[in-house]
Design a protein around this motif. Sequence first.
Motif, PDB file in Angstrom:
ATOM      1  N   ARG A   1       0.835  -1.215   0.000  1.00 34.70           N
ATOM      2  CA  ARG A   1       0.000   0.000   0.000  1.00 34.70           C
ATOM      3  C   ARG A   1       0.860   1.250   0.000  1.00 34.70           C
ATOM      4  N   ALA A   2       2.037   1.181   0.653  1.00 38.97           N
ATOM      5  CA  ALA A   2       2.957   2.324   0.697  1.00 38.97           C
ATOM      6  C   ALA A   2       3.713   2.503  -0.622  1.00 38.97           C
ATOM      7  N   GLY A   3       3.501   1.600  -1.585  1.00 42.75           N
ATOM      8  CA  GLY A   3       4.105   1.750  -2.899  1.00 42.75           C
ATOM      9  C   GLY A   3       5.266   0.818  -3.192  1.00 42.75           C
ATOM     10  N   PHE A   4       5.628  -0.044  -2.240  1.00 44.05           N
ATOM     11  CA  PHE A   4       6.709  -0.998  -2.468  1.00 44.05           C
ATOM     12  C   PHE A   4       6.235  -2.073  -3.457  1.00 44.05           C
ATOM     13  N   HIS A   5       7.142  -2.578  -4.268  1.00 40.49           N
ATOM     14  CA  HIS A   5       6.832  -3.651  -5.210  1.00 40.49           C
ATOM     15  C   HIS A   5       7.052  -4.990  -4.509  1.00 40.49           C
ATOM     16  N   ALA A   6       6.072  -5.880  -4.589  1.00 41.82           N
ATOM     17  CA  ALA A   6       6.205  -7.222  -4.012  1.00 41.82           C
ATOM     18  C   ALA A   6       6.960  -8.089  -5.016  1.00 41.82           C
TER      19      ALA A   6
ATOM     20  N   ASP B   1       7.548  16.898   0.053  1.00 42.59           N
ATOM     21  CA  ASP B   1       6.121  17.235   0.028  1.00 42.59           C
ATOM     22  C   ASP B   1       5.344  16.259  -0.848  1.00 42.59           C
ATOM     23  N   ALA B   2       5.911  15.911  -2.001  1.00 40.23           N
ATOM     24  CA  ALA B   2       5.233  15.001  -2.930  1.00 40.23           C
ATOM     25  C   ALA B   2       5.124  13.596  -2.349  1.00 40.23           C
ATOM     26  N   ILE B   3       6.189  13.092  -1.713  1.00 41.05           N
ATOM     27  CA  ILE B   3       6.117  11.741  -1.149  1.00 41.05           C
ATOM     28  C   ILE B   3       5.152  11.715   0.022  1.00 41.05           C
ATOM     29  N   ARG B   4       5.121  12.793   0.797  1.00 40.16           N
ATOM     30  CA  ARG B   4       4.166  12.847   1.907  1.00 40.16           C
ATOM     31  C   ARG B   4       2.741  12.797   1.374  1.00 40.16           C
ATOM     32  N   ALA B   5       2.443  13.601   0.360  1.00 41.38           N
ATOM     33  CA  ALA B   5       1.100  13.620  -0.221  1.00 41.38           C
ATOM     34  C   ALA B   5       0.731  12.249  -0.793  1.00 41.38           C
ATOM     35  N   ASP B   6       1.689  11.596  -1.445  1.00 43.09           N
ATOM     36  CA  ASP B   6       1.436  10.280  -2.020  1.00 43.09           C
ATOM     37  C   ASP B   6       1.133   9.255  -0.926  1.00 43.09           C
ATOM     38  N   LEU B   7       1.929   9.254   0.136  1.00 41.54           N
ATOM     39  CA  LEU B   7       1.699   8.297   1.215  1.00 41.54           C
ATOM     40  C   LEU B   7       0.381   8.553   1.933  1.00 41.54           C
ATOM     41  N   VAL B   8       0.046   9.819   2.164  1.00 42.97           N
ATOM     42  CA  VAL B   8      -1.238  10.152   2.783  1.00 42.97           C
ATOM     43  C   VAL B   8      -2.385   9.641   1.910  1.00 42.97           C
TER      44      VAL B   8
ATOM     45  N   GLY C   1      -3.157   6.134   2.396  1.00 41.61           N
ATOM     46  CA  GLY C   1      -3.633   5.760   3.720  1.00 41.61           C
ATOM     47  C   GLY C   1      -2.533   5.470   4.727  1.00 41.61           C
ATOM     48  N   ILE C   2      -1.331   5.975   4.460  1.00 36.83           N
ATOM     49  CA  ILE C   2      -0.210   5.768   5.378  1.00 36.83           C
ATOM     50  C   ILE C   2      -0.116   6.973   6.311  1.00 36.83           C
ATOM     51  N   ASP C   3       0.006   6.712   7.604  1.00 31.07           N
ATOM     52  CA  ASP C   3       0.127   7.772   8.604  1.00 31.07           C
ATOM     53  C   ASP C   3       1.562   8.284   8.598  1.00 31.07           C
ATOM     54  N   VAL C   4       1.762   9.514   8.150  1.00 32.67           N
ATOM     55  CA  VAL C   4       3.093  10.117   8.067  1.00 32.67           C
ATOM     56  C   VAL C   4       3.113  11.434   8.825  1.00 32.67           C
ATOM     57  N   THR C   5       4.310  11.840   9.212  1.00 34.19           N
ATOM     58  CA  THR C   5       4.465  13.106   9.917  1.00 34.19           C
ATOM     59  C   THR C   5       4.402  14.259   8.924  1.00 34.19           C
TER      60      THR C   5
ATOM     61  N   GLY D   1      18.461  18.590   5.320  1.00 35.68           N
ATOM     62  CA  GLY D   1      17.436  17.978   4.476  1.00 35.68           C
ATOM     63  C   GLY D   1      16.040  18.163   5.018  1.00 35.68           C
ATOM     64  N   ARG D   2      15.089  17.701   4.222  1.00 41.46           N
ATOM     65  CA  ARG D   2      13.675  17.747   4.600  1.00 41.46           C
ATOM     66  C   ARG D   2      13.232  16.297   4.788  1.00 41.46           C
ATOM     67  N   PHE D   3      12.542  16.012   5.886  1.00 38.20           N
ATOM     68  CA  PHE D   3      12.250  14.638   6.271  1.00 38.20           C
ATOM     69  C   PHE D   3      10.754  14.402   6.463  1.00 38.20           C
ATOM     70  N   VAL D   4      10.344  13.182   6.129  1.00 38.02           N
ATOM     71  CA  VAL D   4       9.009  12.675   6.434  1.00 38.02           C
ATOM     72  C   VAL D   4       9.233  11.337   7.130  1.00 38.02           C
ATOM     73  N   TYR D   5       8.497  11.088   8.207  1.00 40.50           N
ATOM     74  CA  TYR D   5       8.671   9.861   8.986  1.00 40.50           C
ATOM     75  C   TYR D   5       7.374   9.061   9.015  1.00 40.50           C
ATOM     76  N   PHE D   6       7.520   7.737   9.014  1.00 40.95           N
ATOM     77  CA  PHE D   6       6.375   6.854   9.220  1.00 40.95           C
ATOM     78  C   PHE D   6       6.858   5.560   9.839  1.00 40.95           C
ATOM     79  N   SER D   7       5.933   4.795  10.393  1.00 41.29           N
ATOM     80  CA  SER D   7       6.247   3.496  10.984  1.00 41.29           C
ATOM     81  C   SER D   7       5.346   2.438  10.380  1.00 41.29           C
TER      82      SER D   7
END
Length: 128
Positions: A24-29, A78-85, A88-92, A100-106
């Motif tokens: 769901r976060a965009g990783f390829h299986a 900003d773009a990766i944060r918007a994509d993850l949101v 449905g991924i909870d990101v900071t 640098g500019r950072f986005v965090y998730f677990s």
Amino acid sequence: MDMKLELVAVPVTDVDRAKEFYVRAGFHADHDHTVSEEVRFVQLTPPGSACSIAIGKGLTTMTPGTLDNLQAVVADADAIRADLVARGIDVTPVDDQPWGRFVYFSDPDGNRWSLQQLPDWSGQAAGE
């Protein structure tokens, strides 16, 4: 002699839940193989990455949720944060730092990720 990091084991409690999260976060299986009752190997690759993660059963003795700060570099925080949101991924919110500019998730087990947009150093010497 080159050394290329290609696979990092990520300890999880529920392989199917973790696989769904990362897809769901965009990783390829890439692979999902049950080798035996004791071993299941799932390989997932972040988009554009030469390094994959492995989740599964019987792959590591690490405690689920203990990986802190797996880091990937992105072109635009900003773009990766918007994509993850949108996925449905909870990101900071984006965290602006001089380096640098950072986005965090677990992930569902608490393994923490940091996505870094590198600073634009083109107008100055490195280290200034």
